[in-house]
Design a protein around this motif. Structure first.
Motif, PDB file in Angstrom:
ATOM      1  N   LEU A  24       0.839  -1.191   0.000  1.00 45.69           N
ATOM      2  CA  LEU A  24       0.000   0.000   0.000  1.00 45.69           C
ATOM      3  C   LEU A  24       0.874   1.241   0.000  1.00 45.69           C
ATOM      4  CD1 LEU A  24      -2.833  -0.819   2.565  1.00 45.69           C
ATOM      5  CD2 LEU A  24      -2.819  -1.157   0.092  1.00 45.69           C
ATOM      6  N   VAL A  25       0.526   2.193  -0.858  1.00 44.60           N
ATOM      7  CA  VAL A  25       1.221   3.473  -0.920  1.00 44.60           C
ATOM      8  C   VAL A  25       0.195   4.582  -1.057  1.00 44.60           C
ATOM      9  CG1 VAL A  25       3.337   2.532  -1.930  1.00 44.60           C
ATOM     10  CG2 VAL A  25       1.533   3.338  -3.429  1.00 44.60           C
ATOM     11  N   SER A  26       0.575   5.757  -0.640  1.00 48.91           N
ATOM     12  CA  SER A  26      -0.266   6.938  -0.818  1.00 48.91           C
ATOM     13  C   SER A  26       0.402   7.836  -1.849  1.00 48.91           C
ATOM     14  CB  SER A  26      -0.417   7.705   0.500  1.00 48.91           C
ATOM     15  OG  SER A  26      -1.117   6.920   1.434  1.00 48.91           O
ATOM     16  N   ALA A  27      -0.375   8.285  -2.820  1.00 51.34           N
ATOM     17  CA  ALA A  27       0.144   9.172  -3.856  1.00 51.34           C
ATOM     18  C   ALA A  27      -0.154  10.622  -3.471  1.00 51.34           C
ATOM     19  CB  ALA A  27      -0.488   8.835  -5.201  1.00 51.34           C
ATOM     20  N   PHE A  28       0.520  11.532  -4.120  1.00 53.96           N
ATOM     21  CA  PHE A  28       0.280  12.961  -3.906  1.00 53.96           C
ATOM     22  C   PHE A  28      -1.168  13.284  -4.258  1.00 53.96           C
ATOM     23  CE2 PHE A  28       0.252  17.371  -5.294  1.00 53.96           C
ATOM     24  CZ  PHE A  28       0.879  17.976  -4.228  1.00 53.96           C
ATOM     25  N   PRO A  29      -1.891  14.061  -3.513  1.00 57.66           N
ATOM     26  CA  PRO A  29      -1.467  14.863  -2.378  1.00 57.66           C
ATOM     27  C   PRO A  29      -1.587  14.140  -1.034  1.00 57.66           C
ATOM     28  CG  PRO A  29      -3.710  15.451  -2.901  1.00 57.66           C
ATOM     29  CD  PRO A  29      -3.278  14.397  -3.904  1.00 57.66           C
ATOM     30  N   TYR A  30      -2.202  12.956  -1.035  1.00 57.94           N
ATOM     31  CA  TYR A  30      -2.440  12.252   0.229  1.00 57.94           C
ATOM     32  C   TYR A  30      -1.149  11.870   0.944  1.00 57.94           C
ATOM     33  CZ  TYR A  30      -6.983  12.031  -1.942  1.00 57.94           C
ATOM     34  OH  TYR A  30      -8.151  12.373  -2.558  1.00 57.94           O
ATOM     35  N   SER A  31      -0.090  11.661   0.195  1.00 55.70           N
ATOM     36  CA  SER A  31       1.180  11.275   0.807  1.00 55.70           C
ATOM     37  C   SER A  31       1.708  12.353   1.743  1.00 55.70           C
ATOM     38  CB  SER A  31       2.215  10.983  -0.283  1.00 55.70           C
ATOM     39  OG  SER A  31       2.366  12.106  -1.136  1.00 55.70           O
ATOM     40  N   ILE A  32       1.219  13.565   1.594  1.00 58.73           N
ATOM     41  CA  ILE A  32       1.672  14.678   2.440  1.00 58.73           C
ATOM     42  C   ILE A  32       0.993  14.662   3.812  1.00 58.73           C
ATOM     43  CG2 ILE A  32       1.670  17.201   2.681  1.00 58.73           C
ATOM     44  CD1 ILE A  32       1.964  17.330  -0.363  1.00 58.73           C
ATOM     45  N   PHE A  33      -0.309  14.403   3.841  1.00 56.70           N
ATOM     46  CA  PHE A  33      -1.031  14.534   5.120  1.00 56.70           C
ATOM     47  C   PHE A  33      -1.707  13.274   5.628  1.00 56.70           C
ATOM     48  CE2 PHE A  33      -4.022  15.658   1.814  1.00 56.70           C
ATOM     49  CZ  PHE A  33      -5.198  15.052   2.200  1.00 56.70           C
ATOM     50  N   GLN A  34      -1.911  12.259   4.809  1.00 62.02           N
ATOM     51  CA  GLN A  34      -2.540  11.011   5.265  1.00 62.02           C
ATOM     52  C   GLN A  34      -1.806   9.824   4.659  1.00 62.02           C
ATOM     53  OE1 GLN A  34      -4.698   9.896   7.350  1.00 62.02           O
ATOM     54  NE2 GLN A  34      -5.903  11.646   7.955  1.00 62.02           N
ATOM     55  N   ASN A  35      -0.531   9.775   4.821  1.00 61.20           N
ATOM     56  CA  ASN A  35       0.269   8.718   4.223  1.00 61.20           C
ATOM     57  C   ASN A  35      -0.030   7.385   4.889  1.00 61.20           C
ATOM     58  OD1 ASN A  35       2.362   7.040   3.243  1.00 61.20           O
ATOM     59  ND2 ASN A  35       3.610   8.852   2.842  1.00 61.20           N
ATOM     60  N   VAL A  36      -0.398   6.405   4.096  1.00 56.71           N
ATOM     61  CA  VAL A  36      -0.740   5.093   4.633  1.00 56.71           C
ATOM     62  C   VAL A  36       0.443   4.469   5.378  1.00 56.71           C
ATOM     63  CG1 VAL A  36      -0.170   3.739   2.572  1.00 56.71           C
ATOM     64  CG2 VAL A  36      -1.966   2.942   4.093  1.00 56.71           C
ATOM     65  N   ALA A  37       1.653   4.850   5.031  1.00 52.22           N
ATOM     66  CA  ALA A  37       2.837   4.314   5.708  1.00 52.22           C
ATOM     67  C   ALA A  37       2.899   4.729   7.176  1.00 52.22           C
ATOM     68  CB  ALA A  37       4.106   4.749   4.986  1.00 52.22           C
ATOM     69  N   LYS A  38       2.090   5.713   7.582  1.00 54.18           N
ATOM     70  CA  LYS A  38       2.058   6.159   8.980  1.00 54.18           C
ATOM     71  C   LYS A  38       0.974   5.459   9.800  1.00 54.18           C
ATOM     72  CE  LYS A  38       4.008  10.632   7.860  1.00 54.18           C
ATOM     73  NZ  LYS A  38       3.811  12.063   7.784  1.00 54.18           N
ATOM     74  N   VAL A  39       0.197   4.587   9.148  1.00 57.24           N
ATOM     75  CA  VAL A  39      -0.842   3.846   9.865  1.00 57.24           C
ATOM     76  C   VAL A  39      -0.169   2.866  10.825  1.00 57.24           C
ATOM     77  CG1 VAL A  39      -2.693   2.134   9.608  1.00 57.24           C
ATOM     78  CG2 VAL A  39      -2.566   4.076   8.045  1.00 57.24           C
ATOM     79  N   PRO A  40      -0.595   2.846  12.088  1.00 59.67           N
ATOM     80  CA  PRO A  40      -0.011   1.886  13.028  1.00 59.67           C
ATOM     81  C   PRO A  40      -0.106   0.459  12.491  1.00 59.67           C
ATOM     82  CG  PRO A  40      -1.375   3.461  14.195  1.00 59.67           C
ATOM     83  CD  PRO A  40      -1.605   3.700  12.729  1.00 59.67           C
ATOM     84  N   GLY A  41       1.000  -0.259  12.529  1.00 57.42           N
ATOM     85  CA  GLY A  41       1.061  -1.627  12.044  1.00 57.42           C
ATOM     86  C   GLY A  41       1.626  -1.754  10.641  1.00 57.42           C
ATOM     87  N   TYR A  42       1.710  -0.650   9.909  1.00 57.49           N
ATOM     88  CA  TYR A  42       2.238  -0.688   8.538  1.00 57.49           C
ATOM     89  C   TYR A  42       3.652  -1.259   8.508  1.00 57.49           C
ATOM     90  CZ  TYR A  42       3.386   0.842   3.792  1.00 57.49           C
ATOM     91  OH  TYR A  42       3.765   0.877   2.465  1.00 57.49           O
ATOM     92  N   ASP A  43       4.425  -0.933   9.508  1.00 57.41           N
ATOM     93  CA  ASP A  43       5.826  -1.365   9.539  1.00 57.41           C
ATOM     94  C   ASP A  43       5.995  -2.876   9.717  1.00 57.41           C
ATOM     95  OD1 ASP A  43       4.842  -1.269  12.120  1.00 57.41           O
ATOM     96  OD2 ASP A  43       6.703  -0.510  12.996  1.00 57.41           O
ATOM     97  N   VAL A  44       4.919  -3.595  10.032  1.00 54.85           N
ATOM     98  CA  VAL A  44       5.003  -5.056  10.149  1.00 54.85           C
ATOM     99  C   VAL A  44       5.475  -5.661   8.831  1.00 54.85           C
ATOM    100  CG1 VAL A  44       3.626  -7.165  10.421  1.00 54.85           C
ATOM    101  CG2 VAL A  44       3.332  -5.271  12.021  1.00 54.85           C
ATOM    102  N   CYS A  45       5.004  -5.104   7.722  1.00 54.25           N
ATOM    103  CA  CYS A  45       5.413  -5.607   6.406  1.00 54.25           C
ATOM    104  C   CYS A  45       6.253  -4.607   5.628  1.00 54.25           C
ATOM    105  CB  CYS A  45       4.194  -5.996   5.585  1.00 54.25           C
ATOM    106  SG  CYS A  45       3.350  -7.446   6.251  1.00 54.25           S
ATOM    107  N   GLY A  46       6.015  -3.317   5.835  1.00 59.00           N
ATOM    108  CA  GLY A  46       6.806  -2.304   5.149  1.00 59.00           C
ATOM    109  C   GLY A  46       6.907  -2.551   3.659  1.00 59.00           C
ATOM    110  N   ASP A  47       8.124  -2.768   3.167  1.00 54.96           N
ATOM    111  CA  ASP A  47       8.317  -2.979   1.731  1.00 54.96           C
ATOM    112  C   ASP A  47       8.551  -4.461   1.385  1.00 54.96           C
ATOM    113  OD1 ASP A  47      10.859  -3.327   2.725  1.00 54.96           O
ATOM    114  OD2 ASP A  47      11.800  -1.797   1.470  1.00 54.96           O
ATOM    115  N   ASN A  48       8.050  -5.361   2.218  1.00 56.96           N
ATOM    116  CA  ASN A  48       8.177  -6.800   1.990  1.00 56.96           C
ATOM    117  C   ASN A  48       7.116  -7.250   0.971  1.00 56.96           C
ATOM    118  OD1 ASN A  48       8.071  -9.606   2.086  1.00 56.96           O
ATOM    119  ND2 ASN A  48       8.459  -9.707   4.287  1.00 56.96           N
TER     120      ASN A  48
END
Length: 128
Positions: A24-48
């Motif tokens: 999952l990725v967020s594109a502009f403009p959402y990547s600036i203020f609601q980036n999915v990478a900042k959702v708690p738990g995202y780092d469990v998989c990250g770029d795997n």
């Protein structure tokens, strides 16, 4: 396929088949203020990529994929700002085949549950 709880897999298969099972990725403009990478738990998989691809295409992807499970406990709003979620919403909200299919889907659901006395409402904008 966007790790949310609500939109059926058939919508993702029509709206964004190339994004199913992808990180999952967020594109502009959402990547600036609601980036999915900042959702708690995202780092469990990250770029795997292998982890994101687990159960891709399965109607229960959101419930089976470990990346989704790590983020879904509170169904955070940030999931709606991913590129796949935005493609799905565009598909069902824009006039055309996608919206027609979405309306037909909800009409069939309504007809199926109409005879059941316990069925009384569905929040269409929350659970597309």
């Amino acid at each position: 396929a966007g790790c949310g709880n609500g939109i059926p897999m058939w919508v993702a298969q029509k709206a964004a088949p190339a994004l199913i099972g992808k990180q999952l990725v967020s594109a502009f403009p959402y990547s600036i203020f609601q980036n999915v990478a900042k959702v708690p738990g995202y780092d469990v998989c990250g770029d795997n990529a292998t982890a994101w691809a687990e159960h891709a295409g399965d109607p229960n992807y959101n419930l089976l994929n470990r990346c989704c499970l790590a983020m879904n406990s509170n169904n955070p709003g940030g999931l709606g700002y991913s590129t796949i979620s935005q493609a799905q919403m565009d598909y069902v909200m824009t006039a055309g085949a996608g919206r027609d299919a979405f309306v037909r889907f909800w009409r069939l659901v309504a007809e199926a549950v109409a005879p059941h006395p316990s069925a009384f409402a569905a929040e269409l904008m929350n659970e597309p």
